[in-house]
Design a protein around this motif. Structure first.
Motif, short mmCIF file in Angstrom:
data_model
loop_
_atom_site.label_atom_id
_atom_site.label_comp_id
_atom_site.label_asym_id
_atom_site.label_seq_id
_atom_site.Cartn_x
_atom_site.Cartn_y
_atom_site.Cartn_z
N SER A 62 4.68 3.94 3.07
CA SER A 62 4.36 2.95 2.27
C SER A 62 4.38 1.70 3.30
O SER A 62 4.93 1.74 4.16
CB SER A 62 5.44 2.68 1.31
OG SER A 62 6.89 2.60 1.92
N ASN B 294 0.70 13.58 -5.37
CA ASN B 294 1.37 12.02 -5.89
C ASN B 294 2.68 11.57 -5.16
O ASN B 294 3.13 10.57 -5.24
CB ASN B 294 1.20 11.70 -7.17
CG ASN B 294 0.14 10.98 -7.74
OD1 ASN B 294 -0.50 10.38 -6.76
ND2 ASN B 294 -0.56 11.66 -8.76
N LYS C 63 -0.45 8.38 -0.60
CA LYS C 63 0.25 9.58 -1.36
C LYS C 63 -0.25 10.87 -0.91
O LYS C 63 -1.54 11.17 -0.52
CB LYS C 63 -0.21 9.31 -3.14
CG LYS C 63 0.39 8.17 -3.45
CD LYS C 63 1.73 8.26 -3.92
CE LYS C 63 2.25 7.19 -5.08
NZ LYS C 63 3.56 7.54 -5.26
N TYR D 232 4.47 -2.01 -5.40
CA TYR D 232 3.37 -0.93 -5.74
C TYR D 232 2.83 -1.15 -7.00
O TYR D 232 3.64 -1.00 -8.16
CB TYR D 232 3.90 0.58 -5.45
CG TYR D 232 4.76 0.69 -4.15
CD1 TYR D 232 4.10 0.07 -3.00
CD2 TYR D 232 5.85 1.13 -4.22
CE1 TYR D 232 4.86 -0.02 -1.72
CE2 TYR D 232 6.69 1.32 -3.01
CZ TYR D 232 6.18 0.82 -1.98
OH TYR D 232 6.91 0.86 -0.56
N LYS E 196 -7.19 -1.51 -0.65
CA LYS E 196 -6.80 -0.45 -1.46
C LYS E 196 -5.19 -0.53 -1.65
O LYS E 196 -4.44 -0.61 -0.63
CB LYS E 196 -7.13 0.81 -1.16
CG LYS E 196 -8.73 1.25 -1.35
CD LYS E 196 -9.11 1.47 -2.60
CE LYS E 196 -10.71 2.01 -2.64
NZ LYS E 196 -10.88 2.24 -4.16
N HIS E 197 -4.48 -0.37 -2.96
CA HIS E 197 -3.08 -0.53 -3.03
C HIS E 197 -2.61 0.69 -3.01
O HIS E 197 -1.23 1.08 -2.89
CB HIS E 197 -2.74 -1.39 -4.09
CG HIS E 197 -2.75 -1.17 -5.14
ND1 HIS E 197 -3.93 -1.34 -6.17
CD2 HIS E 197 -2.29 -0.36 -6.28
CE1 HIS E 197 -4.19 -0.77 -7.32
NE2 HIS E 197 -3.11 -0.15 -7.33
N LYS E 198 -3.42 1.93 -3.45
CA LYS E 198 -2.99 3.46 -3.54
C LYS E 198 -3.92 4.02 -3.05
O LYS E 198 -5.13 4.21 -3.56
CB LYS E 198 -2.42 3.56 -5.11
CG LYS E 198 -1.83 4.75 -5.23
CD LYS E 198 -1.60 5.07 -6.76
CE LYS E 198 -0.61 4.23 -7.22
NZ LYS E 198 -0.03 4.34 -8.60
N THR F 263 0.77 -1.09 -0.10
CA THR F 263 0.02 0.04 -0.09
C THR F 263 0.81 1.40 0.09
O THR F 263 1.90 1.25 0.90
CB THR F 263 -0.79 -0.07 1.12
OG1 THR F 263 -1.77 -1.28 1.09
CG2 THR F 263 -1.94 1.14 1.12
N LEU F 264 0.58 2.33 -0.67
CA LEU F 264 1.24 3.37 -0.69
C LEU F 264 0.20 4.40 -0.47
O LEU F 264 -0.91 4.53 -1.09
CB LEU F 264 1.49 3.74 -2.32
CG LEU F 264 2.99 3.30 -2.56
CD1 LEU F 264 3.28 3.67 -4.37
CD2 LEU F 264 4.14 3.97 -1.67
N LYS G 147 -4.66 2.88 6.14
CA LYS G 147 -4.39 1.44 5.51
C LYS G 147 -5.46 0.58 6.36
O LYS G 147 -5.89 -0.52 5.68
CB LYS G 147 -2.98 0.96 6.13
CG LYS G 147 -2.62 -0.31 5.80
CD LYS G 147 -2.34 -0.58 4.28
CE LYS G 147 -1.43 -1.96 4.11
NZ LYS G 147 -2.39 -3.14 4.72
N ARG H 278 -4.75 8.32 -2.58
CA ARG H 278 -4.22 9.86 -2.81
C ARG H 278 -4.86 10.53 -1.59
O ARG H 278 -6.19 10.76 -1.80
CB ARG H 278 -4.25 10.24 -4.15
CG ARG H 278 -3.50 11.41 -4.33
CD ARG H 278 -3.26 11.79 -6.04
NE ARG H 278 -4.62 11.90 -6.68
CZ ARG H 278 -4.78 13.17 -7.10
NH1 ARG H 278 -4.12 14.21 -6.84
NH2 ARG H 278 -5.82 13.42 -7.68
N THR I 269 4.98 10.00 -2.22
CA THR I 269 4.73 9.35 -1.04
C THR I 269 4.66 9.77 0.25
O THR I 269 5.98 10.46 0.66
CB THR I 269 5.67 8.05 -1.30
OG1 THR I 269 5.38 7.31 -2.44
CG2 THR I 269 5.34 7.20 -0.31
#
Length: 726
Positions: free
Chosen positions: A52, A47, A43, A62, A267-269, A40-41, A261, A271, A49
């Motif tokens: 992580s 965008n 952001k 990612y 969700k892997h990203k 997971t990132l 998280k 923002r 980071t």
């Protein structure tokens, strides 16, 4: 052997192979591509980071699409690893034959002859480097080609390829080694990452830079030979050193990232609305603050952008790496006693109910509200005070005087309509002085309403997750504006002149037992909320919200850009001249019944009469009964003390301020200190905004706007009102 027999044997063999493949395929389905879930990132809004998280095995991978990767990297990868990728069905027989010949000639494996599809097969289903293992890999490759498109298989490779340690995938590698997104890779960086997955433990640029550079140059030479680079490009590129990202990725908004998280586990990203630069500067500010705090103390701070209701900065602890300060406890969301920070909303509700205007006469005297006896922090009482002064000085009895009239239940229900839930068993008067629980984020949301026409809005922290909730109005535009003006009329603590001048309505709070210290400020565009204390709830004696949290809040405001909006005064709010003790407009009062005049902010010209200590309006134009009784006793006690301390009658002074005139204007840019003089300099006591001062001078940096200066001898005073400007 006849042709007929040859065809029969061939068809039988083909049928056997097909049947064997079907049986194998049925009994060996494809394993999951990402069995341990996504890394997971978290952001920032741009965008970059913030933090992580690895997958279930601690691997940082990612997800990146083809469109998010440098086109040159993709060209170089296919040219170096598998030029026929888009033309074969998972296996390149010519590559396999070449690899077999090298094995026979050298007696060991020189190259595996693997296509990108075969490499993906090995990554999702590892096998031994044997002939049977190679056959298994080939079968998996054909299986992948059956189920997935070429673009999907290439994407799998981009996200599964090993790059050393717990780094897998081009996005994680690009971020780890070069501090950038894979779309931003230079040609040299792309060439290095093309070859790194072949032997990631031996080619790692952070451990073996010379070997990594040699392998990178090998790739560049192959690209030059394949006309992907011209001679000039090749000559310049091989001269460059391998330049890695020197700075370790800072850990920003770590507790917010942890919360997101946990809330969005699939969700892997994500923002966020966090401003990366602001968050970084705020992290440095809090780290510096930690060095001045006592043992085990922490701090938390959140910044909102008022027009968008976005969270722009979020610091849940003072220093995430300092375990001695309970760094992993998110104090932005912890429930604690709010001290006096709810008081402005009691005054605002009283304005909306028509109970007061900004200069209504309130009573700061000893009082008993059915057994509840509020006291001020200093143990003293001020007697008659205006609503504005009582709010600015955070006097307790006037607050309870209003809350008792509103009723705690009504006050609480109004907040709950907007989703503001306080933590206590039953509504009672102590709520007004901090006898409840709330969160820093809740206070920030509540104070934002003072610059939002009384609307409470759901706060936004994610850019790509729509917020479908609507705002709820808990205050009128009129009462929110008047409350904002009352709170912004008080001077800030002594501090360096800010780089950006802005109007800030602010309030501090200290919880019972000196456990929590708060400061919340609202400008036209931003809300800043601060908590200071010990997460284990142990006391910090000798500290106050005004001395600990307020300076940090103003420092945070100094990190913000200038406000773009200007709050406009509602047309129904007017400046009305009123009289004490009645509280009514001057035009409705006989001259002989107006003991003092005040300019009050009123709603629709309403000037409600003064209330007694328990909230009932007075029916005549005299002082409220209990307040008058307290004033009388105070006068008698003061006179008795004077007679006790002197054998002679007290002289009848006629005191007058000689250095000021009513209505004068002074500017900080032109004058720093204003000397005070009077007709009796030896005996006089000086007060500024009804607070005593020790020296006969005013430091203009400590005051702003309308300022009242009083000179008193015993019960006789002269008062002048001046105006101080930036």
């Amino acid at each position: 052997m006849t042709l007929k027999k040859i065809l029969f044997i061939a068809l039988s063999t083909l049928l056997f192979i097909v049947m064997t493949a079907i049986v194998w395929h049925t009994s060996n389905p494809l394993p999951p591509i990402y069995p341990d879930g996504p890394a997971t990132l978290i952001k920032a809004s741009d965008n970059r980071t913030l933090r992580s998280f690895g997958d279930k095995q601690g691997v940082h991978r990612y997800h990146a699409t083809l469109a998010e990767v440098s086109p040159f990297y993709l060209q170089a990868l296919l040219h170096y690893e598998d030029r026929w990728f888009y033309h074969h069905y998972g296996v390149n027989p010519f590559s396999l034959l070449r690899a077999a010949g090298q094995w026979i000639k050298h007696g060991r494996v020189i190259s595996g002859g693997s296509t990108i599809t075969m490499q993906v097969a090995r990554l999702i289903d590892p096998h031994a480097r044997t002939i049977s293992g190679k056959l298994h890999q080939i079968a998996r490759a054909v299986q992948l080609e059956w189920y997935f498109s070429k673009e999907e298989i290439l994407t799998f490779y981009l996200n599964l390829a090993p790059f050393g340690g717990n780094i897998e995938g081009i996005a994680a590698a690009s971020n780890r080694y070069f501090g950038k997104a894979p779309l931003q890779l230079t040609k040299n960086e792309a060439a290095l990452l093309v070859v790194l997955p072949q032997k990631p433990s031996r080619y790692r640029p952070d451990r073996f830079p010379t070997k990594a550079e040699a392998m990178r140059n090998k790739v560049l030479k192959r690209l030059y030979q394949g006309t992907l680079l011209d001679s000039e490009q090749y000559r310049l590129l091989i001269k460059e050193r391998v330049n890695l990202h020197a700075d370790k990725q800072p850990l920003l908004a770590p507790l917010l990232a942890r919360y997101l998280k946990q809330r969005y586990p699939h969700k892997h990203k994500l923002r966020t609305t966090i401003d990366y630069s602001l968050q970084k500067r705020l992290s440095i500010l809090l780290h510096q603050t930690s060095q001045r705090l006592p043992h085990k103390a922490s701090a938390a701070l959140v910044i909102l952008h008022n027009p968008s209701a976005q969270i722009r900065a979020y610091q849940g602890s003072v220093n995430f790496r300092d375990a001695s300060r309970f760094a992993h406890v998110d104090m932005v969301r912890a429930t604690r006693s709010p001290g006096s920070t709810l008081k402005p909303f009691i005054y605002a509700q009283a304005l909306d109910l028509g109970l007061i205007h900004s200069k209504s006469l309130l009573s700061d005297i000893p009082a008993d509200f059915d057994g509840y006896k509020p006291q001020n922090l200093n143990g003293a009482f001020s007697g008659p005070v205006s609503a504005q002064h009582a709010l600015q000085k955070s006097l307790n009895v006037p607050t309870i005087q209003l809350l008792n009239r509103i009723t705690p239940l009504r006050f609480e229900q109004n907040l709950e309509r907007a989703g503001i839930h306080l933590s206590h068993q039953q509504a009672n008067l102590s709520v007004g002085l901090g006898g409840t629980g709330t969160q820093l984020l809740t206070l920030a949301k509540l104070y934002r309403s003072l610059a939002s026409e009384g609307h409470i809005a759901p706060l936004n922290v994610l850019k790509d997750v729509p917020n479908k909730s609507t705002s709820v109005q808990i205050l009128s535009p009129q009462s929110s504006w008047i409350t904002f003006k009352m709170l912004s009329a008080q001077s800030a603590p002594d501090r360096v002149v800010p780089s950006v001048r802005r109007q800030i309505a602010w309030k501090t709070g200290t919880s019972y037992g000196y456990r929590d210290f708060w400061a919340v400020g609202v400008s036209h565009d931003y809300t800043v909320a601060v908590w200071v204390g010990r997460p284990d709830a142990s006391p910090m004696l000798g500290y106050l919200g005004a001395t600990q949290a307020a300076p940090l809040m103003f420092d945070a405001f100094d990190l913000l850009p200038p406000d773009q909006r200007l709050l406009t005064q509602p047309t129904s709010v007017t400046n009305t001249l009123i009289c004490w003790p009645s509280g009514l407009a001057l035009e409705h009062i006989p001259n002989n019944r107006c003991e003092s005049q005040h300019h009050a902010l009123t709603i629709n010209h309403m000037t409600p009469p003064s209330m007694d200590i328990y909230g009932d309006f007075t029916t005549n134009m005299s002082w409220p009964e209990k307040l008058a009784h307290w004033l009388k006793n105070k006068h008698i006690n003061n006179s008795a003390a004077a007679l006790h301390n002197s054998s002679q009658p007290a002289p009848n002074y006629s005191i007058a301020i000689t250095s000021l005139r009513n209505g004068q204007h002074y500017y900080r840019s032109q004058l720093s200190t204003l000397t005070l003089t009077s007709t009796h300099p030896a005996q006089v006591s000086w007060f500024v905004n009804h607070e005593p001062i020790t020296e006969p001078q005013i430091k203009l940096s400590q005051y702003l706007g309308e300022t009242t200066v009083s000179a008193c001898i015993d019960a006789q005073c002269d008062k002048q009102t001046i105006y101080i400007h930036p």
